[in-house]
Design a protein around this motif. Sequence first.
Motif, mmCIF file in Angstrom:
data_model
loop_
_atom_site.group_PDB
_atom_site.id
_atom_site.type_symbol
_atom_site.label_atom_id
_atom_site.label_comp_id
_atom_site.label_asym_id
_atom_site.label_seq_id
_atom_site.Cartn_x
_atom_site.Cartn_y
_atom_site.Cartn_z
ATOM 1 N N GLY A 122 -14.805 35.390 98.271
ATOM 2 C CA GLY A 122 -13.434 34.870 98.406
ATOM 3 C C GLY A 122 -13.415 33.541 97.636
ATOM 4 N N PRO B 27 -13.705 39.102 96.831
ATOM 5 C CA PRO B 27 -13.135 38.658 98.283
ATOM 6 C C PRO B 27 -13.741 39.414 99.254
ATOM 7 C CG PRO B 27 -11.612 40.261 97.353
ATOM 8 C CD PRO B 27 -12.650 39.996 96.408
ATOM 9 N N GLU C 261 -3.550 35.859 96.399
ATOM 10 C CA GLU C 261 -3.196 35.858 97.623
ATOM 11 C C GLU C 261 -2.184 37.064 97.844
ATOM 12 O OE1 GLU C 261 -3.903 34.059 99.957
ATOM 13 O OE2 GLU C 261 -2.149 34.832 101.189
ATOM 14 N N ALA D 180 -4.271 39.796 99.467
ATOM 15 C CA ALA D 180 -4.726 39.614 100.628
ATOM 16 C C ALA D 180 -3.630 40.076 101.741
ATOM 17 C CB ALA D 180 -5.183 38.086 100.942
ATOM 18 N N ASN E 144 -10.575 42.074 106.367
ATOM 19 C CA ASN E 144 -10.611 40.835 105.542
ATOM 20 C C ASN E 144 -11.255 39.771 106.660
ATOM 21 O OD1 ASN E 144 -10.787 38.681 104.032
ATOM 22 N ND2 ASN E 144 -8.362 38.277 103.900
ATOM 23 N N LYS F 152 -13.915 36.466 107.204
ATOM 24 C CA LYS F 152 -14.259 35.616 106.262
ATOM 25 C C LYS F 152 -15.571 35.051 106.492
ATOM 26 C CE LYS F 152 -10.000 34.465 103.806
ATOM 27 N NZ LYS F 152 -8.913 34.945 104.611
#
Length: 730
Positions: free
Chosen positions: A403, A409, A544, A547, A557, A559
């Motif tokens: 990411g 990502p 973006e 996402a 998602n 992180k």
Amino acid sequence: MQSLRSTALNNLSNASDFKVDGSPKITAIFNENVFTLKVARQFLSDEAYKSLAASIKSGKKIDRSMGSHIANGVRAWAESKGVTHFTHWFQPLTGLSAEKHDSFFTLKGDGTPIEEFDGGALIQQEPDASSFPSGGLRATFEARGYTAWDPSSPAFIMEIGEGKTLCIPTIFVSYTGESLDTKTPLLKALVALDKAAVDVCQYFDKNVTRVTATLGWEQEYFVVDAGLSNARPDLVLTGRTVFGHAPAKGQQLEDHYFGSIPERVYAFMRDFENESYKLGIPLRTRHNEVAPAQFECAPIFEEVNLAVDHNTLLMDVMTRVAKRHNLKVLLHEKPFAGINGSGKHNNWSMATDTGVNLLAPGKTPKTNLMFLTFFVNTIKAVHTYADLLRASIASAGNDHRLGANEAPPAIISIFIGKYLTDVLNQVESRVGGKFDEQDEAMLKLDIHKSIPELMLDNTDRNRTSPFAFTGNKFEFRAVGSSANCATSMTALNTIVAETLKQFKKDVDALIEKGEKKEIAIMQIIQKYIVESKAVLFEGDGYSEAWAQEAEKRGLPNVKTTPLALDAYLTEQSKALFESNGIYNHLELEARHEIMLEDYIKKVQIEARVMGELATTYILPSAIKYQNILINNIKGLKDAGMPETAYSNQQQILQRTCEHIMVMSDSVEKMIEARKQANEITDTRERAIAYCDNVKGPYFDTIRYHVDKLELLVDDAHWLLPKYREILFLR
Ligand code: ADP
Ligand code: MG
């Protein structure tokens, strides 16, 4: 005293004069230090040879009665090459390889010295396991662990550094059989995949009796001068630089990627390649990577288990060989902020014993249907278990990368290219999955003609996708550079095995209802496409917008590592691993615990190094510089100079004071946060605290102010080698 930095810089000009022996022909040295079947033929009796060959082929344990015969042959071969010691070579959950050396030398009952290597020593050993991570497994059961020979990976001789050692690749399990390494579950996953894939292949070709998963990894790494690296305690202790301002010249010129390989690095590459060839690692490509001082190498693909061993071995070989060139290899995912990190693409496919790559489009309608089956099943597997795949690549190091607009990502999606997207759309748009005899055209899709040209054209590649189809294989790109590929490969092969098993059930159910085989297969393929198309994404994975879109599609998602690892313990994952015989729930919980502990330790060490460097390296340099400024300002004032003469210095002094203040204050607070985190007994909560309360608020802040000071403080007083020196000096 001279600083390590200045000593290292002074020594650079005569950093290495290591000469690599000519350029031997690769075929002349390939496998030189490997106990291949060809060598076995030479050193073993007929019977022992047959037994070994059968074990390798079937994946079955070595017949005990043959053990000593094989061991004698292996020793004779090793001694003919000057070997005196042997070791079981295994991959515990530290992510590295481990060895315990024993010598062939022993004493007989009457004291006569002899050289001996019996079957027992070859097949099984009991290393002192207490220093390897077990996630509480050994405590619960039994303190001992043992290693057992994996004959599918051949014995080899390691000869870099001190002596020559015979290495026997082994699994490492607790006394009660729980796996304590990365190889054991991988082998189980490969067996599960083999079985499930063979069953599905039977629809298309009755001659298929074995399916092996294949892996070709691409290893990225940095190479820097060892002297400069040693002058950076952060590099030495954590593998990455916790401070360091981006150099005036970074990777913005993009001139490194296509540039020629620097002489010193080139010598190192040739040297480690030669050592790798001797060990049977089929390296094929080498080149510069995007970032300065970053490179990549990749082998010809192999069966997964062997490919994983070879990657682990390569990382070790590179590290050892670098020493004699006075270089340091950095395998960390993000050694330098502000420039690209390193990954390890895992190219993966499946091959039958009839010589078919199951992810290569076929030449006839029937083989195309087979391709489509395995292709869509993989997509379905990745969609269903996206969270688990994400967990399988989670580590403190990889968190810096995923990411960060250089690596995929943290959202797992699949890129398949325009042509295959159209194919899947066509299949999907058949209303109600109604395929019948007239739809022969459907089965005759000319995939094989169009895909190769399309996919092999680089313009059709999407570099931002974590999981991409590249014409005849999938490429899992989110794996970290320092990772042991076994972890991601265990997850991938297990989820595909599980999906194929379900596929077979679904198709058989339709056939039982009287549906024609091909039609039944097409209908289930269609169903799977509908169910899993949310995971397909062709656009910019860095954006973006993606996402947001991914969230709408319900794709996970996550992180950070502590949360990503939760996916190992969901009901879905437990059922998956238990039913396929990969991990029982105890092993899963133990692994989860070990990975969390690993995360905590890494962040903890980084935090300590940061605090120590800020206080004992950065602060003293900054204070010295403050004093210089103060004296200068004072002197100018005393000399009756107007304020304009020293106002600049005052401003710099002001800024220096501010940065020191925030830096020191943040270090204090970080230490406090660490103390609080250490008091949390629950491992997962402690890992989250390290992530959110220690690293989260403080790492970037401290770094920001240190890096600002680097730009202010007199270069002569700065103790840490700077990025421009580490990355550009050769
Ligand atoms: P690039 O990704 O740079 O285009 P290649 O396509 O040549 O490079 O291959 C990258 C890696 O993929 C190599 O290690 C290669 O051996 C491996 N590879 C090629 N075919 C397969 C396959 N069927 N299964 C697994 N890996 C493969
Ligand atoms: Mg690639």
